[in-house]
Structure formats: structure tokens, C-alpha cells
Design an enzyme around this catalytic site. Structure first.
Site, PDB file in Angstrom:
ATOM      1  CE  LYS A  22      44.349  35.465  36.377  1.00 22.17           C
ATOM      2  NZ  LYS A  22      44.055  36.727  37.109  1.00 22.17           N
ATOM      3  CG  ASN A  23      46.333  36.491  39.991  1.00 19.91           C
ATOM      4  OD1 ASN A  23      46.101  36.979  38.877  1.00 19.91           O
ATOM      5  ND2 ASN A  23      45.380  36.034  40.774  1.00 19.91           N
ATOM      6  NE  ARG A  92      39.219  45.369  39.650  1.00 16.43           N
ATOM      7  CZ  ARG A  92      38.592  46.502  39.903  1.00 16.43           C
ATOM      8  NH1 ARG A  92      37.554  46.842  39.195  1.00 16.43           N
ATOM      9  NH2 ARG A  92      39.001  47.280  40.867  1.00 16.43           N
ATOM     10  CB  CYS A 116      34.899  43.885  38.818  1.00 13.70           C
ATOM     11  SG  CYS A 116      35.456  42.206  38.757  1.00 13.70           S
ATOM     12  NE  ARG A 121      38.520  42.763  42.049  1.00 14.46           N
ATOM     13  CZ  ARG A 121      39.169  41.990  41.190  1.00 14.46           C
ATOM     14  NH1 ARG A 121      38.548  41.530  40.124  1.00 14.46           N
ATOM     15  NH2 ARG A 121      40.421  41.655  41.377  1.00 14.46           N
ATOM     16  CG  ASP A 308      41.421  34.016  42.900  1.00 12.57           C
ATOM     17  OD1 ASP A 308      40.412  34.750  42.920  1.00 12.57           O
ATOM     18  OD2 ASP A 308      42.573  34.460  42.751  1.00 12.57           O
ATOM     19  CB  VAL A 330      37.804  37.827  49.523  1.00  9.71           C
ATOM     20  CG1 VAL A 330      38.753  38.815  48.838  1.00  9.71           C
ATOM     21  CG2 VAL A 330      38.579  36.958  50.515  1.00  9.71           C
ATOM     22  NE  ARG A 400      40.380  38.479  32.195  1.00 11.81           N
ATOM     23  CZ  ARG A 400      39.932  39.475  32.933  1.00 11.81           C
ATOM     24  NH1 ARG A 400      38.639  39.708  32.994  1.00 11.81           N
ATOM     25  NH2 ARG A 400      40.756  40.254  33.591  1.00 11.81           N
TER      26      ARG A 400
HETATM   27  N1  EPU Z   1      39.696  46.521  48.335  1.00 13.67           N
HETATM   28  C1  EPU Z   1      39.260  47.765  48.729  1.00 13.67           C
HETATM   29  N2  EPU Z   1      40.030  48.856  48.411  1.00 13.67           N
HETATM   30  C2  EPU Z   1      41.198  48.757  47.725  1.00 13.67           C
HETATM   31  C3  EPU Z   1      41.655  47.482  47.327  1.00 13.67           C
HETATM   32  C4  EPU Z   1      40.874  46.376  47.641  1.00 13.67           C
HETATM   33  O1  EPU Z   1      38.207  47.898  49.362  1.00 13.67           O
HETATM   34  O2  EPU Z   1      41.830  49.788  47.468  1.00 13.67           O
HETATM   35  C5  EPU Z   1      38.899  45.321  48.680  1.00 13.67           C
HETATM   36  C6  EPU Z   1      38.343  44.607  47.434  1.00 13.67           C
HETATM   37  O3  EPU Z   1      37.171  45.204  46.970  1.00 13.67           O
HETATM   38  C7  EPU Z   1      38.151  43.209  47.966  1.00 13.67           C
HETATM   39  C8  EPU Z   1      39.298  43.051  48.960  1.00 13.67           C
HETATM   40  O4  EPU Z   1      39.745  44.362  49.248  1.00 13.67           O
HETATM   41  O5  EPU Z   1      36.919  43.109  48.640  1.00 13.67           O
HETATM   42  C9  EPU Z   1      40.467  42.229  48.468  1.00 13.67           C
HETATM   43  O6  EPU Z   1      40.831  42.641  47.169  1.00 13.67           O
HETATM   44  P1  EPU Z   1      42.321  42.653  46.620  1.00 13.67           P
HETATM   45  O7  EPU Z   1      42.759  44.066  46.430  1.00 13.67           O
HETATM   46  O8  EPU Z   1      43.168  41.766  47.459  1.00 13.67           O
HETATM   47  O9  EPU Z   1      42.118  41.983  45.194  1.00 13.67           O
HETATM   48  P2  EPU Z   1      42.951  42.308  43.909  1.00 13.67           P
HETATM   49  O10 EPU Z   1      44.339  42.642  44.285  1.00 13.67           O
HETATM   50  O11 EPU Z   1      42.211  43.248  43.034  1.00 13.67           O
HETATM   51  C10 EPU Z   1      43.896  39.890  43.522  1.00 13.67           C
HETATM   52  C11 EPU Z   1      43.838  38.865  42.442  1.00 13.67           C
HETATM   53  C12 EPU Z   1      42.435  38.296  42.357  1.00 13.67           C
HETATM   54  C13 EPU Z   1      42.098  37.657  43.693  1.00 13.67           C
HETATM   55  C14 EPU Z   1      42.233  38.698  44.819  1.00 13.67           C
HETATM   56  C15 EPU Z   1      42.020  38.127  46.188  1.00 13.67           C
HETATM   57  C16 EPU Z   1      45.532  39.650  40.906  1.00 13.67           C
HETATM   58  C17 EPU Z   1      45.864  40.237  39.585  1.00 13.67           C
HETATM   59  N3  EPU Z   1      44.227  39.483  41.181  1.00 13.67           N
HETATM   60  O12 EPU Z   1      42.946  40.894  43.165  1.00 13.67           O
HETATM   61  O13 EPU Z   1      42.462  37.283  41.354  1.00 13.67           O
HETATM   62  O14 EPU Z   1      40.779  37.181  43.697  1.00 13.67           O
HETATM   63  O15 EPU Z   1      43.554  39.292  44.769  1.00 13.67           O
HETATM   64  O16 EPU Z   1      42.879  37.092  46.454  1.00 13.67           O
HETATM   65  O17 EPU Z   1      46.417  39.301  41.666  1.00 13.67           O
HETATM   66  C18 EPU Z   1      41.540  35.861  39.711  1.00 13.67           C
HETATM   67  O18 EPU Z   1      42.689  35.495  39.437  1.00 13.67           O
HETATM   68  O19 EPU Z   1      40.512  35.272  39.272  1.00 13.67           O
HETATM   69  C19 EPU Z   1      41.341  37.016  40.584  1.00 13.67           C
HETATM   70  C20 EPU Z   1      40.201  37.690  40.641  1.00 13.67           C
END
Ligand code: EPU
Length: 421
Positions: A22-23, A92, A116, A121, A308, A330, A400
Site C-alpha cells: 500500500k505505502n 491523509r 488523525c 501528523r 506500523d 514515531v 484500507r
Molecule cells: N512529521 C512532522 N512534520 C511533517 C511530517 C511528519 O512533524 O511535516 C512527524 C509525524 O507527525 C510523525 C513523524 O514525523 O510523528 C513521522 O511521520 P511520517 O511523515 O514519516 O509519516 P507519514 O509519511 O505520514 C508514513 C506511512 C505510515 C507510517 C509512517 C511511519 C504512508 C502512506 N504512510 O506516514 O503508514 O506509519 O510513514 O513509518 O506511507 C499505515 O500504513 O498504517 C501508516 C500509518
């Protein structure tokens, strides 16, 4: 709304094949916004989140031709460069279209995703990076309004390792003027896979999969053909299912090389893991033993233990011998599954970012509620191992991110069925 009923206590035995990730698929599909001819992507999983990104791309004016798990996709002249709130609020990761839309069409209006279930996030790091690349960004009425004549290469340091942040900026930088260097970039395999696809499109990206990525911008990209990697989190969830049910499962199409942190911990806990072929996409045999041992877990960005998989390993630790401390580093609020697992008899105490899990010999069934995708998976696992019939409501979260999960579990001998509430 559907709910799932599971009669626990059956050993899972047999073979299961892992679907596309998915990701990985979500950013790859949005990368199709960067080219104007037909891209072909194989092994795209049939999931609710994939349906959401497709709806968003169709809304933008992308053409999609679907045949099973193969998607042909192109974006000629978009009807809009807007990602509306109605879609972004349901997923998101929709915000992943921001970088590609802005860099190719010079304008993007993307709804801010809002809070969320697992944490605040924010998207501040995505926006800071785009501003450094010369984008003019305003936040108006809950929307990110971004404009540029052409993005410029820049040196960007991410304060926090962000997966979709790294992906968004990598896509933006692929068509920017000059070289972009991303420091403290996310090292997740899905980021490296996206870079692979972008390089097939003619981008010049080096270092993806490490924390320093260099992107030399090019003027145009061409379409690509790519097979989406298998889903490491789905594979990990089936490994835990085998461990918790004292099962014996052959997991085919299992990305073992991306599951090191998990397999080390599962072996420590007493689960037998035998790779049947050396690397990438091979088959892996997982055998659960009579007694599971407690292990401590700290979630971290890749190559650390994946957040995850935190909810799933917690379900397992609920029936392991001894005390386990699970630290969520995280996301600040990713313990929603704890109160549901406790309803099934788990002994878990939360102290800040730590969950202290005292293993018990068994869990009991109870009506429980899924709160997010991975929480749903942990309740399914708990239900498979519990005595009696567990009733899980709000299972739309599960749809999802897990393709045909009941079908796959039924084939392994689980007693599971979906009913309308
Ligand atoms: N963060 C910030 N500012 C930003 C971006 C992120 O503070 O601008 C913080 C977030 O709040 C969090 C940390 O950085 O505390 C890491 O978040 P990240 O941005 O890496 O998460 P994401 O890209 O929104 C992806 C996966 C998630 C997975 C996380 C961490 C996708 C579509 N989603 O989310 O997947 O948990 O990386 O590995 O790739 C899931 O599949 O169940 C899922 C939630």
C-alpha cells in the site's frame, strides 16, 4: 457497517501470498502525475486507500485503465490541480499529490489533512522544503495554496525523518531546476522504490534508501513500467499470526530483506523463521512454538522496528511469558488498541510513550472496536489466539490496508467471517 467474527484457538497452517505494498503504491500512483503518457504499474493492491488515491487522480483529470492488479495511468491536461477536503480527510496520504502537481503544473491547492487517530501528523516539513525550493505557499481556508514559476534545487534538512515528506519533495525535485539534496531523509524501502520508479521515468536520483538523497532536476519525465514491491507490513502481520496461533505458514512473496528488525525480535520471542530462498520476494516459513517469550520493542524510522507493526507485536506480547516494554517513538498517540486489547483480558499499562505488557497464558473473546488500520490488525490477531468468539466492529479500517484478509486467513484454517452490523 461490517463487523468481523473470529472463533479463536485454531492453528494457522498452509500458504499465503503477500499483496503489493500500500505505502509503495500510493506515491507511485501519484508519480504518474509527473508524465504525460501511459505508465503501467503491476501488482497494485485492491485496497480502500488505493481506491481513494484513484478517485483523487480521476478528479484531477488523470486517465486510469484498470485490469486486475495492473493499472495504466496517464495525466495529459488536468481539469484541476486541487485535492479537495472531502478526499484528503478520508486519507491523509492524498497530500502526496502536492509535490508532483506543483512541480509539473506550477500550481497546487491541497487540503490540509487535519488530525488523525494516531497523532497530529502535521505537514510543516513538506511545506518548509517546498518554500526552500522557491514555492510561494499560503494556507487559506484549510487549504495549502502553492505556486511557482519553476521549483529550484535546494539543500534541505528534515528535522524529523518523514516518509511521505521525503517522497513529496523527491517528486517535486525531480522536475526542479538544479540539484536538491535531502538530508535526514527517510530510508524506508518504499522511498527507495519510488526513487526507482522516478529514475525509470528519466529522473536523476541517487542515494534513496539512505538518509542523504541527491536529485538532479530534469526538464521532462517519460512514462515508466514497474511492479509494486510486496507489502512488508502485511507479511509481518502474517508472521505474527503464525507465532500467536502456534501455526506453520509458508509466506510467499515475502520481502524478508525489509523485515530485519521484526524478524530479529520474533526469533528472540521464540518464533521459528526459515527463509526458503535467499533474498527479495522469496518464500519464508514461519512456525510458532508452544511458549512465546517477552521482548522489548522500540519503534523507530527504518531500519528500526516499524511503528506500523507496533500494535500487532503488542497483541503477541499479551500472550508471551514475562514483561515487555513497548516504546512508541514515531507517533504520539498510537496506543488506541490498548484499551481494546485490555477488554480481551490483556494486562497492559501505559506510561507516556511506553506500554508495559505483562503476558498472560491466554486472552478471552470480547466485542471490540477497531480504531485505525494497524489497531484493527492487532485485534484480528488477538481474536485468532483468544478463547471464544471475538466480535470486531468498524472493520472498514482494515479494508484500507489488507487485501482479502479474511479470504487469506480462511485458507490458513482460521474461523473468520464478515457480517453486516
Ligand atoms: N512529521 C512532522 N512534520 C511533517 C511530517 C511528519 O512533524 O511535516 C512527524 C509525524 O507527525 C510523525 C513523524 O514525523 O510523528 C513521522 O511521520 P511520517 O511523515 O514519516 O509519516 P507519514 O509519511 O505520514 C508514513 C506511512 C505510515 C507510517 C509512517 C511511519 C504512508 C502512506 N504512510 O506516514 O503508514 O506509519 O510513514 O513509518 O506511507 C499505515 O500504513 O498504517 C501508516 C500509518
Amino acid at each position: 457497517m461490517d463487523k468481523i467474527l473470529i472463533e479463536g484457538g485454531n492453528r494457522l497452517i498452509g500458504e499465503v501470498s503477500i499483496s503489493g505494498s500500500k505505502n509503495a503504491a500510493l506515491p507511485i500512483l501519484s508519480a504518474a502525475l509527473l508524465t504525460d503518457d501511459w505508465n503501467t504499474f503491476y501488482n497494485v493492491p485492491k485496497l480502500k486507500d488505493i481506491a481513494t488515491i484513484k478517485t483523487l487522480l480521476l478528479h484531477i483529470g488523470t486517465e486510469i485503465d484498470e485490469d486486475g492488479s495492473t493499472l495504466k495511468i496517464r495525466t495529459r491536461n488536468p481539469e484541476t490541480t486541487e485535492a479537495p477536503y472531502e478526499l484528503v480527510k478520508t486519507m491523509r496520504a492524498s497530500a502526496i499529490v502536492l509535490g508532483p502537481l506543483l512541480t509539473r503544473f506550477k500550481r497546487a491547492r491541497v487540503s490540509l489533512p487535519g488530525g488523525c487517530a494516531i497523532g497530529a501528523r502535521p505537514m510543516n516539513l513538506h511545506l518548509l522544503a517546498l518554500e526552500k525550493m522557491g514555492a510561494d505557499i499560503k494556507i487559506e481556508s484549510g487549504y495549502i495554496d502553492a505556486k511557482t514559476d519553476r521549483l529550484k534545487g535546494a539543500k534541505i534538512y528534515f528535522d524529523i525523518s518523514t516518509v511521505t515528506g521525503t517522497e513529496n519533495i523527491m517528486m517535486a525535485a525531480a522536475l526542479a531546476d538544479g540539484t536538491t539534496i535531502l538530508e535526514n531523509a527517510a530510508c524506508e524501502p518504499e522511498v527507495a522504490e519510488l526513487a526507482d520508479v522516478l529514475n525509470k521515468m528519466g529522473a536523476n536520483i541517487k542515494g534513496a534508501g539512505t538518509d542523504c538523497i541527491t536529485i538532479k532536476g530534469v526538464d521532462r519525465l517519460k512514462p515508466a513500467t514497474h511492479t509494486v514491491m510486496p507489502d512488508r507490513i502485511e507479511a509481518g502481520t502474517f508472521m505474527i499470526a503464525a507465532g500467536m496461533t502456534k501455526g506453520d505458514i509458508l509466506i510467499k512473496n515475502c520481502p524478508m530483506h525489509n523485515l530485519e528488525a521484526l524478524t530479529v525480535k520474533l526469533r528472540e520471542a521464540g518464533v521459528e523463521i526459515q527463509a526458503e530462498s535467499a533474498s527479495g520476494g522469496g518464500a519464508v516459513r514461519i512456525k510458532g512454538n508452544n511458549s512465546l517469550r517477552s521482548v522489548d520493542i522500540k519503534t523507530l524510522p527504518y531500519p528500526g522496528f516499524p511503528t506500523d507493526m507496533q500494535a500487532q507485536i503488542m497483541a503477541m506480547m499479551s500472550i508471551a511469558n514475562g514483561l515487555s516494554i513497548i516504546t512508541e517513538n514515531v507517533f504520539e498517540n498510537r496506543f488506541m488498541h490498548v484499551s481494546e486489547l485490555k477488554r480481551m483480558g490483556a494486562d497492559i499499562r501505559i506510561e507516556g510513550r511506553n506500554a508495559i505488557v505483562k503476558g498472560r497464558s491466554s486472552l478471552n473473546s470480547a466485542p471490540v472496536m477497531a480504531t485505525d488500520l494497524r489497531a484493527s490488525a492487532s485485534l484480528i490477531l488477538a481474536g485468532l489466539a483468544a478463547e471464544g468468539v471475538t466480535e470486531i466492529s468498524r472493520v472498514y479500517h482494515l479494508d484500507r490496508g489488507y487485501e482479502k484478509i479474511e479470504e487469506k486467513l480462511l485458507k490458513l484454517g482460521a474461523k473468520i467471517k464478515r457480517v453486516k452490523e
